[in-house]
Design a protein around this motif. Structure first.
Motif, PDB file in Angstrom:
ATOM      1  N   GLU A 111       0.819  -1.211   0.000  1.00  0.00           N
ATOM      2  CA  GLU A 111       0.000   0.000   0.000  1.00  0.00           C
ATOM      3  C   GLU A 111       0.853   1.260   0.000  1.00  0.00           C
ATOM      4  OE1 GLU A 111      -3.565   0.199   2.045  1.00  0.00           O
ATOM      5  OE2 GLU A 111      -3.542  -1.858   2.755  1.00  0.00           O
ATOM      6  N   LYS A 112       0.276   2.345  -0.516  1.00  0.00           N
ATOM      7  CA  LYS A 112       0.963   3.627  -0.510  1.00  0.00           C
ATOM      8  C   LYS A 112       1.228   4.065   0.921  1.00  0.00           C
ATOM      9  CE  LYS A 112      -1.166   5.401  -4.743  1.00  0.00           C
ATOM     10  NZ  LYS A 112      -2.125   6.392  -5.284  1.00  0.00           N
ATOM     11  N   HIS A 113       2.456   4.485   1.158  1.00  0.00           N
ATOM     12  CA  HIS A 113       2.840   5.038   2.461  1.00  0.00           C
ATOM     13  C   HIS A 113       2.547   4.081   3.611  1.00  0.00           C
ATOM     14  CE1 HIS A 113       3.412   8.661   0.183  1.00  0.00           C
ATOM     15  NE2 HIS A 113       2.138   8.715  -0.137  1.00  0.00           N
ATOM     16  N   MET A 365       3.309  12.823   0.805  1.00  0.00           N
ATOM     17  CA  MET A 365       2.060  12.619   0.080  1.00  0.00           C
ATOM     18  C   MET A 365       2.117  13.252  -1.309  1.00  0.00           C
ATOM     19  SD  MET A 365       0.290  10.906   2.271  1.00  0.00           S
ATOM     20  CE  MET A 365       0.811  10.444   3.937  1.00  0.00           C
ATOM     21  N   LYS A 366       1.608  12.527  -2.295  1.00  0.00           N
ATOM     22  CA  LYS A 366       1.626  13.033  -3.665  1.00  0.00           C
ATOM     23  C   LYS A 366       0.661  14.208  -3.816  1.00  0.00           C
ATOM     24  CE  LYS A 366      -0.537  10.865  -6.973  1.00  0.00           C
ATOM     25  NZ  LYS A 366      -0.926   9.803  -7.936  1.00  0.00           N
ATOM     26  N   GLU A 369      -5.470  13.978  -2.063  1.00  0.00           N
ATOM     27  CA  GLU A 369      -6.243  12.728  -2.068  1.00  0.00           C
ATOM     28  C   GLU A 369      -5.474  11.616  -1.350  1.00  0.00           C
ATOM     29  OE1 GLU A 369      -9.408  12.460  -2.899  1.00  0.00           O
ATOM     30  OE2 GLU A 369      -9.277  14.638  -3.262  1.00  0.00           O
ATOM     31  N   GLU A 370      -4.167  11.557  -1.564  1.00  0.00           N
ATOM     32  CA  GLU A 370      -3.352  10.570  -0.857  1.00  0.00           C
ATOM     33  C   GLU A 370      -3.375  10.836   0.646  1.00  0.00           C
ATOM     34  OE1 GLU A 370       0.109   8.779  -3.795  1.00  0.00           O
ATOM     35  OE2 GLU A 370       0.648   9.721  -1.906  1.00  0.00           O
ATOM     36  N   GLU A 373      -6.483   9.414   2.075  1.00  0.00           N
ATOM     37  CA  GLU A 373      -6.389   7.955   2.221  1.00  0.00           C
ATOM     38  C   GLU A 373      -5.628   7.597   3.488  1.00  0.00           C
ATOM     39  OE1 GLU A 373      -4.770   6.018  -1.221  1.00  0.00           O
ATOM     40  OE2 GLU A 373      -6.029   7.169  -2.615  1.00  0.00           O
ATOM     41  N   TYR A 374      -4.542   8.317   3.741  1.00  0.00           N
ATOM     42  CA  TYR A 374      -3.749   8.089   4.956  1.00  0.00           C
ATOM     43  C   TYR A 374      -4.599   8.357   6.203  1.00  0.00           C
ATOM     44  CZ  TYR A 374      -0.453   9.110   8.719  1.00  0.00           C
ATOM     45  OH  TYR A 374       0.190   9.139   9.926  1.00  0.00           O
TER      46      TYR A 374
END
Length: 594
Positions: A111-113, A365-366, A369-370, A373-374
């Motif tokens: 998963e991202k981050h 974070m990009k 929105e990212e 999600e976090y």
């Protein structure tokens, strides 16, 4: 000092006792009188909830010449016992998420981050353990405090790894390889099973004690007194437990409030009755004996930092007569999250100005929105509120914050403020002459909707109970008068002196008021205004006094079976909440169809 019968009974009591004291009932005064009544040779410890309460208590004990009383907080005791005797160094601000990730060399997997999400949960698991009364991390189930479904799924999938890394961090602290936190040395103090050597221990604000604090208190050989208000427990997010309920001592009560008069007492009691929808609730009695006539201090109280900041923005931008303001606590804490990220970092992320972002977590974070999600996977409410403010005000934020800070007074000039701003948590234990409540608290409609929309097994009654407590605490800070949004009022609460109901205002009316440069919102005095009166309540619920028919009973049964909430039933039948609830009980609908 003239004592009430309840106070006299407490002072004359023997053995371990607990005191359930309503807001403004003089519990600190009572505890001081209790200490004064003990032999001068007695060694007495007064445990305060925080440093500000500690300093105030030291002053009060000194004023009456009590030299045999030591005043401490649980943390100051633990610091002297643990840190003074070691080579530990304390990290006052704790560890940020990105610092935990770097300390443990966590790597993103899948998963991202993921490394930051895991680090966030490691931090929370450590705090949960340190505030518990358990001896090992393995004795706790961290999932018990993770509510969001997305966050629970993530934690469940990575539980063993999160637990292992939490234990590694705790081990590093224990071995003085890294700086320790306040939570850590309190935990180490509890595990050391200290005997403090006092004859009497008086524990104030017991309803907000953590299990670790309570364990230290209960293991003492002294005569123990714990005092608090079960309905003022508002620190569940810091893993507090209602210690008054857990201490198996003889119970005494302080039911007379010297802060406010009976109308505010009645409103507070009515709000607490909402708990009947959650669990068995024992009715509360508050005798309001306050006689304040002054209007010197005016405060705005909100549930959240976001709600408070929005009210401050409203006052600063729309009310030109407000020259000086004051925020309880550090004003920067209202624009910074616990993790250290600021509103400016979130704003720069939204604007794509990555080079201006200072916080490493936000910089990772990009885009916004990212970050959302976090937030969803970590339940980081502080960051979530910041995102909402940025969405609402965007690039106006820097100038708005500057305007607020320009009008803000330093701590030693607080009394010169035209208005004081505070969240409920910041003003705990304080009082003001006039209170204005922000409209970000729970109300009956929200409560009933939550109960109707949430499956029983997923319902967090503890959190809902605390939300009701927050409104109760806010209401009971008022000494003279209360300005309260109509949405927060109990549905059929009658008009009352010095309670001013702020009606709901449509967007169109707001525009008209702005065009007319109206300085004050159209408050409605509940004792005089025609908009909020007994007549209006009766008109709104004009069926309340009509007999129930077989047809109406059939309609009520059908609505109940379809899961309609109380608010829908009130609108449909044009009856009061009390009438609806009474009929549901009469027809035994919960027993037959619940």
């Amino acid at each position: 000092m003239t004592l009430t019968e309840e106070q006299a009974a407490i002072i004359q009591s023997k053995g371990n006792i607990k005191i359930n004291a309503v807001a403004g009932s003089g519990k600190t005064t009572t505890v001081i009188a209790y200490a004064k009544a003990k032999p001068a040779t007695s060694r007495i410890l007064y445990l305060a909830f925080n440093k500000s309460v500690k300093l105030e208590a030291i002053k009060k004990f000194a004023e009456i010449g009590l030299t045999n009383v030591t005043v401490e907080t649980a943390h100051s005791l633990a610091f002297k016992y643990i840190v003074y005797r070691s080579n530990y160094k304390v990290r006052p601000q704790g560890y940020k998420t990105n610092e935990i990730a770097e300390l443990l060399s966590l790597k993103a997997t899948g998963e991202k981050h993921a490394e930051y999400i895991i680090a966030n949960h490691i931090n929370k698991m450590i705090a949960y353990f340190c505030n518990s009364d358990k001896h090992k991390v393995q004795e706790l189930n961290y999932l018990d405090i993770v509510a969001d479904p997305v966050a629970r799924t993530f934690v469940a999938a990575n539980y063993q790894y999160i637990e292992k890394q939490a234990r590694i961090v705790l081990g590093k602290m224990d071995n003085a390889e890294i700086e320790i936190t306040h939570d850590f040395y309190l935990k180490k103090f509890q595990l050391a099973n200290p005997q403090l050597g006092y004859d009497y221990i008086l524990f104030d604000e017991g309803q907000d004690a953590s299990p670790a604090m309570l364990a230290i208190f209960l293991q003492q050989a002294a005569t123990k007194v714990i005092v608090g208000d079960t309905h003022q427990q508002i620190y569940g997010w810091r893993y507090a437990v209602n210690s008054l309920e857990k201490a198996d001592f003889t119970t005494y009560h302080l039911s007379t409030s010297f802060r406010f008069a009976q109308p505010i007492a009645d409103l507070a009691v009515d709000v607490l009755q909402w708990k009947e929808q959650l669990t068995t609730h024992k009715p509360v009695t508050i005798n309001g004996k306050g006689k304040s006539k002054t209007k010197a201090t005016v405060a705005v109280i909100a549930r959240t930092n976001l709600g408070l900041l929005l009210k401050a923005i409203e006052y600063v931008t729309e009310k030109k007569d407000i020259k000086h303001i004051y925020f309880e606590g550090n004003i920067n804490s209202y624009t910074y999250a616990d993790e250290g990220a600021s509103l400016y970092d979130v704003l720069n992320l939204q604007n794509g100005k990555r080079d201006l972002i200072r916080d490493n977590l936000i910089k990772a974070m990009k885009d916004i929105e990212e970050l959302k999600e976090y937030i969803e996977k970590t339940e980081d409410m502080q960051l979530g509120m910041m995102v909402e403010i940025v969405k609402e005000y965007g690039n106006e934020i820097p100038s708005i914050i500057k305007a607020i800070k320009d009008k803000h007074l330093p701590n030693d000039e607080k009394e010169k403020a035209d208005i004081i701003f505070s969240t409920v948590h910041r003003c705990k234990g304080m009082e003001y002459d006039i209170i204005h409540l922000a409209n970000d608290f729970i109300n009956e409609e929200k409560l009933e909707k939550t109960l109707a929309d949430t499956k029983k097994e997923a319902l967090n009654t503890t959190k809902l109970n605390e939300e009701i407590n927050l409104l109760y605490v806010a209401i009971t800070r008022a000494k003279h008068s209360l300005h309260i949004p109509e949405a927060l009022m109990p549905i059929d609460f009658p008009p009352a002196t010095n309670i001013y109901v702020i009606p709901k205002i449509s967007a169109e009316d707001k525009q008209k008021a702005k065009a007319q440069n109206t300085k004050k919102p159209p408050y409605i005095a509940s004792t005089k205004g025609k908009t909020y009166s007994v007549e209006l309540v009766r008109e709104k619920h004009n069926g309340a006094y009509q007999p129930w028919t077989a047809e109406l009973d059939a309609e009520l049964t059908a609505m109940f079976c379809k899961g309609k909430n109380i608010t829908d039933m009130i609108k449909h039948f044009k009856r009061t909440k009390g009438a609806i609830v009474a009929r549901i009980k009469k027809l035994q609908l919960a027993e037959n169809y619940g």
